[in-house]
Motif scaffolding. Sequence first.
Motif, mmCIF file in Angstrom:
data_model
loop_
_atom_site.group_PDB
_atom_site.id
_atom_site.type_symbol
_atom_site.label_atom_id
_atom_site.label_comp_id
_atom_site.label_asym_id
_atom_site.label_seq_id
_atom_site.Cartn_x
_atom_site.Cartn_y
_atom_site.Cartn_z
ATOM 1 N N UNK A 73 0.820 -1.207 0.000
ATOM 2 C CA UNK A 73 0.000 0.000 0.000
ATOM 3 C C UNK A 73 0.853 1.256 0.000
ATOM 4 N N UNK A 74 1.890 1.284 0.829
ATOM 5 C CA UNK A 74 2.776 2.449 0.881
ATOM 6 C C UNK A 74 3.532 2.623 -0.436
ATOM 7 N N UNK A 75 3.952 1.539 -1.037
ATOM 8 C CA UNK A 75 4.660 1.626 -2.313
ATOM 9 C C UNK A 75 3.760 2.185 -3.409
ATOM 10 N N UNK A 102 -4.040 14.798 -7.186
ATOM 11 C CA UNK A 102 -3.582 13.410 -7.151
ATOM 12 C C UNK A 102 -2.485 13.232 -6.102
ATOM 13 N N UNK A 103 -1.590 14.186 -6.028
ATOM 14 C CA UNK A 103 -0.506 14.106 -5.054
ATOM 15 C C UNK A 103 -1.019 14.270 -3.628
ATOM 16 N N UNK A 104 -2.021 15.130 -3.430
ATOM 17 C CA UNK A 104 -2.609 15.308 -2.100
ATOM 18 C C UNK A 104 -3.299 14.023 -1.654
ATOM 19 N N UNK A 105 -4.038 13.405 -2.554
ATOM 20 C CA UNK A 105 -4.717 12.144 -2.218
ATOM 21 C C UNK A 105 -3.690 11.058 -1.917
ATOM 22 N N UNK A 106 -2.602 11.006 -2.666
ATOM 23 C CA UNK A 106 -1.558 10.005 -2.428
ATOM 24 C C UNK A 106 -0.874 10.244 -1.077
ATOM 25 N N UNK A 107 -0.612 11.499 -0.749
ATOM 26 C CA UNK A 107 -0.002 11.792 0.551
ATOM 27 C C UNK A 107 -0.950 11.441 1.685
ATOM 28 N N UNK A 108 -2.235 11.699 1.495
ATOM 29 C CA UNK A 108 -3.228 11.331 2.507
ATOM 30 C C UNK A 108 -3.311 9.817 2.654
ATOM 31 N N UNK A 109 -3.228 9.105 1.552
ATOM 32 C CA UNK A 109 -3.244 7.640 1.600
ATOM 33 C C UNK A 109 -2.004 7.096 2.289
ATOM 34 N N UNK A 161 0.248 4.770 7.293
ATOM 35 C CA UNK A 161 1.072 4.855 8.499
ATOM 36 C C UNK A 161 0.221 4.709 9.759
ATOM 37 N N UNK A 162 -0.948 5.342 9.783
ATOM 38 C CA UNK A 162 -1.847 5.223 10.933
ATOM 39 C C UNK A 162 -2.298 3.774 11.094
ATOM 40 N N UNK A 163 -2.630 3.134 9.993
ATOM 41 C CA UNK A 163 -3.029 1.726 10.054
ATOM 42 C C UNK A 163 -1.915 0.824 10.536
ATOM 43 N N UNK A 164 -0.679 1.099 10.099
ATOM 44 C CA UNK A 164 0.458 0.280 10.524
ATOM 45 C C UNK A 164 0.738 0.451 12.011
ATOM 46 N N UNK A 165 0.680 1.685 12.480
ATOM 47 C CA UNK A 165 0.908 1.918 13.915
ATOM 48 C C UNK A 165 -0.219 1.297 14.738
ATOM 49 N N UNK A 166 -1.461 1.414 14.254
ATOM 50 C CA UNK A 166 -2.591 0.792 14.948
ATOM 51 C C UNK A 166 -2.498 -0.727 14.963
ATOM 52 N N UNK A 167 -2.063 -1.309 13.857
ATOM 53 C CA UNK A 167 -1.901 -2.767 13.811
ATOM 54 C C UNK A 167 -0.790 -3.220 14.747
ATOM 55 N N UNK A 168 0.284 -2.453 14.802
ATOM 56 C CA UNK A 168 1.372 -2.793 15.724
ATOM 57 C C UNK A 168 0.893 -2.734 17.173
ATOM 58 N N UNK A 169 0.093 -1.744 17.499
ATOM 59 C CA UNK A 169 -0.444 -1.637 18.861
ATOM 60 C C UNK A 169 -1.395 -2.787 19.169
ATOM 61 N N UNK A 170 -2.184 -3.199 18.184
ATOM 62 C CA UNK A 170 -3.115 -4.302 18.411
ATOM 63 C C UNK A 170 -2.396 -5.635 18.544
ATOM 64 N N UNK A 171 -1.368 -5.851 17.744
ATOM 65 C CA UNK A 171 -0.632 -7.123 17.812
ATOM 66 C C UNK A 171 0.128 -7.235 19.122
ATOM 67 N N UNK A 172 0.714 -6.131 19.585
ATOM 68 C CA UNK A 172 1.515 -6.162 20.816
ATOM 69 C C UNK A 172 0.713 -5.875 22.077
ATOM 70 N N UNK A 173 -0.588 -5.660 21.956
ATOM 71 C CA UNK A 173 -1.491 -5.467 23.105
ATOM 72 C C UNK A 173 -1.063 -4.316 24.009
#
Length: 89
Positions: free
Chosen positions: A16-18, A32-39, A44-56
Amino acid sequence: MTTFLAVALVTLFSVTALLALIRLYRGPSLIDRVVAADMLLATMVGAVGAEAAVNHHATTLPVLVALSMLGFVGTVSMVRFAVRTDEEA
């Protein structure tokens, strides 16, 4: 099980990041660039949230809030800039 989950999450978030970085680089217009930066920021928010969920743990909650606020303010300011630029043209 958690190793498989971690590998799957890292793979999905990396792809997704790539793709967002490719759109950020190749985007023909500012919107297009604004939407890509927002994505990219949402990834990043999803990755940090997933890391928090996996590590409890919930110690990364302030980071999630700050990243979300940064994404919202950045998107709104860029859209206001784009609208102002279109009105002048």
